[in-house]
Design a protein around this motif. Structure first.
Motif, PDB file in Angstrom:
ATOM      1  N   ASN A  48       0.828  -1.208   0.000  1.00 17.67           N
ATOM      2  CA  ASN A  48       0.000   0.000   0.000  1.00 17.67           C
ATOM      3  C   ASN A  48       0.861   1.256   0.000  1.00 17.67           C
ATOM      4  N   TYR A  49       1.960   1.229   0.752  1.00 14.72           N
ATOM      5  CA  TYR A  49       2.885   2.366   0.811  1.00 14.72           C
ATOM      6  C   TYR A  49       3.410   2.688  -0.589  1.00 14.72           C
ATOM      7  N   ILE A  50       3.836   1.666  -1.313  1.00 12.06           N
ATOM      8  CA  ILE A  50       4.338   1.857  -2.676  1.00 12.06           C
ATOM      9  C   ILE A  50       3.197   2.262  -3.601  1.00 12.06           C
ATOM     10  N   GLY A  51       2.029   1.650  -3.416  1.00 10.83           N
ATOM     11  CA  GLY A  51       0.858   1.978  -4.231  1.00 10.83           C
ATOM     12  C   GLY A  51       0.427   3.429  -4.088  1.00 10.83           C
ATOM     13  N   LEU A  57       0.110   1.476 -10.171  1.00 10.76           N
ATOM     14  CA  LEU A  57       0.642   0.139  -9.922  1.00 10.76           C
ATOM     15  C   LEU A  57      -0.443  -0.831  -9.464  1.00 10.76           C
ATOM     16  N   LEU A  58      -1.302  -0.383  -8.568  1.00  9.39           N
ATOM     17  CA  LEU A  58      -2.323  -1.267  -8.002  1.00  9.39           C
ATOM     18  C   LEU A  58      -3.385  -1.653  -9.031  1.00  9.39           C
ATOM     19  N   ALA A  62      -1.629  -8.650 -13.154  1.00  7.29           N
ATOM     20  CA  ALA A  62      -0.430  -9.377 -12.746  1.00  7.29           C
ATOM     21  C   ALA A  62       0.471  -9.716 -13.925  1.00  7.29           C
ATOM     22  N   THR A  63      -0.088  -9.847 -15.108  1.00  9.93           N
ATOM     23  CA  THR A  63       0.719 -10.186 -16.285  1.00  9.93           C
ATOM     24  C   THR A  63       1.694  -9.067 -16.664  1.00  9.93           C
ATOM     25  N   ASP A  64       1.426  -7.846 -16.199  1.00  4.61           N
ATOM     26  CA  ASP A  64       2.312  -6.717 -16.510  1.00  4.61           C
ATOM     27  C   ASP A  64       3.439  -6.543 -15.500  1.00  4.61           C
ATOM     28  N   TYR A  65       3.434  -7.284 -14.418  1.00 11.01           N
ATOM     29  CA  TYR A  65       4.449  -7.127 -13.375  1.00 11.01           C
ATOM     30  C   TYR A  65       5.860  -7.405 -13.892  1.00 11.01           C
ATOM     31  N   LYS A  66       5.958  -8.265 -14.897  1.00  5.75           N
ATOM     32  CA  LYS A  66       7.288  -8.622 -15.429  1.00  5.75           C
ATOM     33  C   LYS A  66       7.984  -7.433 -16.095  1.00  5.75           C
ATOM     34  N   HIS A  67       7.230  -6.381 -16.371  1.00  4.03           N
ATOM     35  CA  HIS A  67       7.793  -5.191 -17.008  1.00  4.03           C
ATOM     36  C   HIS A  67       8.229  -4.127 -16.002  1.00  4.03           C
ATOM     37  N   ILE A  68       8.079  -4.427 -14.723  1.00  7.81           N
ATOM     38  CA  ILE A  68       8.392  -3.447 -13.676  1.00  7.81           C
ATOM     39  C   ILE A  68       9.694  -3.823 -12.987  1.00  7.81           C
ATOM     40  N   ARG A  93       6.597 -11.930  -3.207  1.00  9.91           N
ATOM     41  CA  ARG A  93       5.727 -13.005  -3.709  1.00  9.91           C
ATOM     42  C   ARG A  93       4.596 -12.442  -4.574  1.00  9.91           C
ATOM     43  N   ILE A  94       4.011 -11.304  -4.165  1.00  6.72           N
ATOM     44  CA  ILE A  94       2.927 -10.685  -4.943  1.00  6.72           C
ATOM     45  C   ILE A  94       3.436 -10.278  -6.316  1.00  6.72           C
ATOM     46  N   TYR A  95       4.611  -9.649  -6.345  1.00  4.96           N
ATOM     47  CA  TYR A  95       5.199  -9.177  -7.596  1.00  4.96           C
ATOM     48  C   TYR A  95       6.323 -10.117  -8.039  1.00  4.96           C
TER      49      TYR A  95
END
Length: 157
Positions: A48-51, A57-58, A62-68, A93-95
Protein backbone atom coordinates in the motif's frame (compact mmCIF):
# COMPACT_ATOMS: atom_id res chain seq x y z
CA UNK A 1 15.95 -10.76 -10.47
CA UNK A 2 16.15 -9.88 -6.79
CA UNK A 3 19.25 -7.91 -5.82
CA UNK A 4 20.15 -6.59 -2.36
CA UNK A 5 22.73 -3.81 -2.36
CA UNK A 6 24.60 -3.64 0.94
CA UNK A 7 27.01 -0.94 2.10
CA UNK A 8 27.85 1.21 5.08
CA UNK A 9 26.30 4.65 5.47
CA UNK A 10 27.61 7.23 3.02
CA UNK A 11 28.89 4.71 0.46
CA UNK A 12 26.42 5.80 -2.22
CA UNK A 13 23.63 3.24 -2.08
CA UNK A 14 20.94 5.83 -2.89
CA UNK A 15 23.01 7.42 -5.66
CA UNK A 16 23.72 3.99 -7.14
CA UNK A 17 20.04 3.02 -6.97
CA UNK A 18 18.83 6.28 -8.57
CA UNK A 19 21.45 5.99 -11.31
CA UNK A 20 20.43 2.37 -11.93
CA UNK A 21 16.77 3.43 -12.23
CA UNK A 22 17.71 6.09 -14.78
CA UNK A 23 19.83 3.62 -16.74
CA UNK A 24 16.99 1.10 -16.69
CA UNK A 25 14.59 3.72 -18.06
CA UNK A 26 16.90 4.68 -20.90
CA UNK A 27 18.36 1.31 -21.89
CA UNK A 28 15.70 -1.37 -21.30
CA UNK A 29 12.00 -2.01 -21.82
CA UNK A 30 11.48 -2.28 -18.06
CA UNK A 31 9.53 0.39 -16.22
CA UNK A 32 11.54 1.59 -13.19
CA UNK A 33 9.73 2.52 -9.98
CA UNK A 34 11.98 4.23 -7.42
CA UNK A 35 10.63 4.28 -3.86
CA UNK A 36 12.38 5.68 -0.80
CA UNK A 37 11.44 3.58 2.21
CA UNK A 38 12.58 6.30 4.62
CA UNK A 39 9.02 7.43 5.43
CA UNK A 40 7.54 3.93 5.55
CA UNK A 41 6.39 3.37 9.13
CA UNK A 42 6.33 0.01 10.80
CA UNK A 43 2.51 -0.04 10.69
CA UNK A 44 2.44 0.66 6.93
CA UNK A 45 1.78 -2.21 4.57
CA UNK A 46 4.60 -2.09 2.02
CA UNK A 47 2.36 -2.85 -0.97
CA UNK A 48 0.00 0.00 0.00
CA UNK A 49 2.89 2.37 0.81
CA UNK A 50 4.34 1.86 -2.68
CA UNK A 51 0.86 1.98 -4.23
CA UNK A 52 0.24 5.42 -2.68
CA UNK A 53 3.40 6.73 -4.34
CA UNK A 54 2.61 5.03 -7.67
CA UNK A 55 -1.22 4.74 -7.83
CA UNK A 56 -1.26 3.13 -11.28
CA UNK A 57 0.64 0.14 -9.92
CA UNK A 58 -2.32 -1.27 -8.00
CA UNK A 59 -4.45 -1.19 -11.17
CA UNK A 60 -2.03 -3.24 -13.28
CA UNK A 61 -2.89 -6.83 -14.12
CA UNK A 62 -0.43 -9.38 -12.75
CA UNK A 63 0.72 -10.19 -16.28
CA UNK A 64 2.31 -6.72 -16.51
CA UNK A 65 4.45 -7.13 -13.38
CA UNK A 66 7.29 -8.62 -15.43
CA UNK A 67 7.79 -5.19 -17.01
CA UNK A 68 8.39 -3.45 -13.68
CA UNK A 69 11.69 -2.98 -11.89
CA UNK A 70 11.30 -1.78 -8.33
CA UNK A 71 14.13 0.28 -6.86
CA UNK A 72 13.50 0.19 -3.10
CA UNK A 73 15.83 2.40 -1.11
CA UNK A 74 16.51 1.83 2.59
CA UNK A 75 15.24 -1.44 4.08
CA UNK A 76 17.12 -0.48 7.25
CA UNK A 77 15.13 2.77 7.52
CA UNK A 78 11.72 1.16 8.01
CA UNK A 79 12.26 0.62 11.74
CA UNK A 80 11.02 -2.81 12.76
CA UNK A 81 13.39 -4.96 10.72
CA UNK A 82 11.50 -8.21 11.34
CA UNK A 83 8.24 -6.73 10.12
CA UNK A 84 9.99 -5.03 7.19
CA UNK A 85 11.57 -8.31 6.08
CA UNK A 86 8.24 -10.14 6.35
CA UNK A 87 6.51 -7.45 4.31
CA UNK A 88 9.28 -7.42 1.73
CA UNK A 89 9.04 -11.19 1.36
CA UNK A 90 5.24 -10.85 0.97
CA UNK A 91 5.72 -8.04 -1.57
CA UNK A 92 8.25 -10.16 -3.45
CA UNK A 93 5.73 -13.01 -3.71
CA UNK A 94 2.93 -10.68 -4.94
CA UNK A 95 5.20 -9.18 -7.60
CA UNK A 96 7.05 -12.41 -8.28
CA UNK A 97 7.50 -11.67 -11.99
CA UNK A 98 8.96 -8.20 -11.43
CA UNK A 99 12.55 -7.22 -10.72
CA UNK A 100 13.53 -5.74 -7.35
CA UNK A 101 16.68 -3.89 -6.34
CA UNK A 102 16.83 -3.09 -2.65
CA UNK A 103 19.36 -1.17 -0.56
CA UNK A 104 20.23 -1.70 3.08
CA UNK A 105 23.07 -0.79 5.40
CA UNK A 106 25.41 -3.70 5.95
CA UNK A 107 25.07 -3.67 9.72
CA UNK A 108 21.26 -3.92 9.55
CA UNK A 109 21.02 -7.02 7.39
CA UNK A 110 21.35 -10.58 8.68
CA UNK A 111 20.63 -12.78 5.65
CA UNK A 112 16.83 -12.68 6.08
CA UNK A 113 15.82 -12.45 2.39
CA UNK A 114 16.10 -15.84 0.73
CA UNK A 115 15.07 -14.65 -2.76
CA UNK A 116 17.63 -11.82 -2.90
CA UNK A 117 21.24 -12.04 -4.02
CA UNK A 118 23.38 -9.76 -1.82
CA UNK A 119 25.99 -7.48 -3.40
CA UNK A 120 28.33 -5.22 -1.45
CA UNK A 121 29.26 -1.75 -2.63
CA UNK A 122 32.87 -1.03 -1.83
CA UNK A 123 34.59 2.27 -1.28
CA UNK A 124 36.43 3.80 -4.21
CA UNK A 125 39.66 5.70 -4.01
CA UNK A 126 40.64 8.95 -5.69
CA UNK A 127 42.83 6.86 -7.99
CA UNK A 128 39.76 4.79 -8.99
CA UNK A 129 37.90 7.99 -9.84
CA UNK A 130 40.80 9.34 -11.89
CA UNK A 131 41.02 6.06 -13.82
CA UNK A 132 37.29 6.20 -14.50
CA UNK A 133 37.46 9.82 -15.71
CA UNK A 134 40.39 8.96 -17.97
CA UNK A 135 38.43 6.12 -19.56
CA UNK A 136 35.22 8.13 -19.96
CA UNK A 137 36.94 11.10 -21.56
CA UNK A 138 39.30 9.10 -23.79
CA UNK A 139 37.12 9.66 -26.85
CA UNK A 140 36.38 13.28 -25.99
CA UNK A 141 37.50 16.08 -28.29
CA UNK A 142 38.62 18.05 -25.25
CA UNK A 143 41.55 16.54 -23.34
CA UNK A 144 40.81 16.22 -19.63
CA UNK A 145 43.28 15.92 -16.78
CA UNK A 146 41.47 13.73 -14.21
CA UNK A 147 43.32 15.21 -11.21
CA UNK A 148 42.46 18.77 -12.31
CA UNK A 149 38.82 17.85 -12.94
CA UNK A 150 38.56 16.26 -9.47
CA UNK A 151 40.16 19.31 -7.85
CA UNK A 152 37.73 21.66 -9.56
CA UNK A 153 34.77 19.49 -8.51
CA UNK A 154 35.90 19.45 -4.87
CA UNK A 155 36.44 23.23 -4.91
CA UNK A 156 32.82 23.70 -6.01
CA UNK A 157 31.56 21.35 -3.32
Amino acid sequence: MRLLILADGGYGKTTFLKHSAQETASTTTLYPLYVSLRDCKREDVLKNYIGERHPGLLKLPATDYKHICFFLDGLDEIGDTGNAVKQLNDFSRIYQDSHILLTCRSNAYFDQLADFSPVRLIAITEEDIETYISKVYTNSNTPVNPAELLSSIFRVL
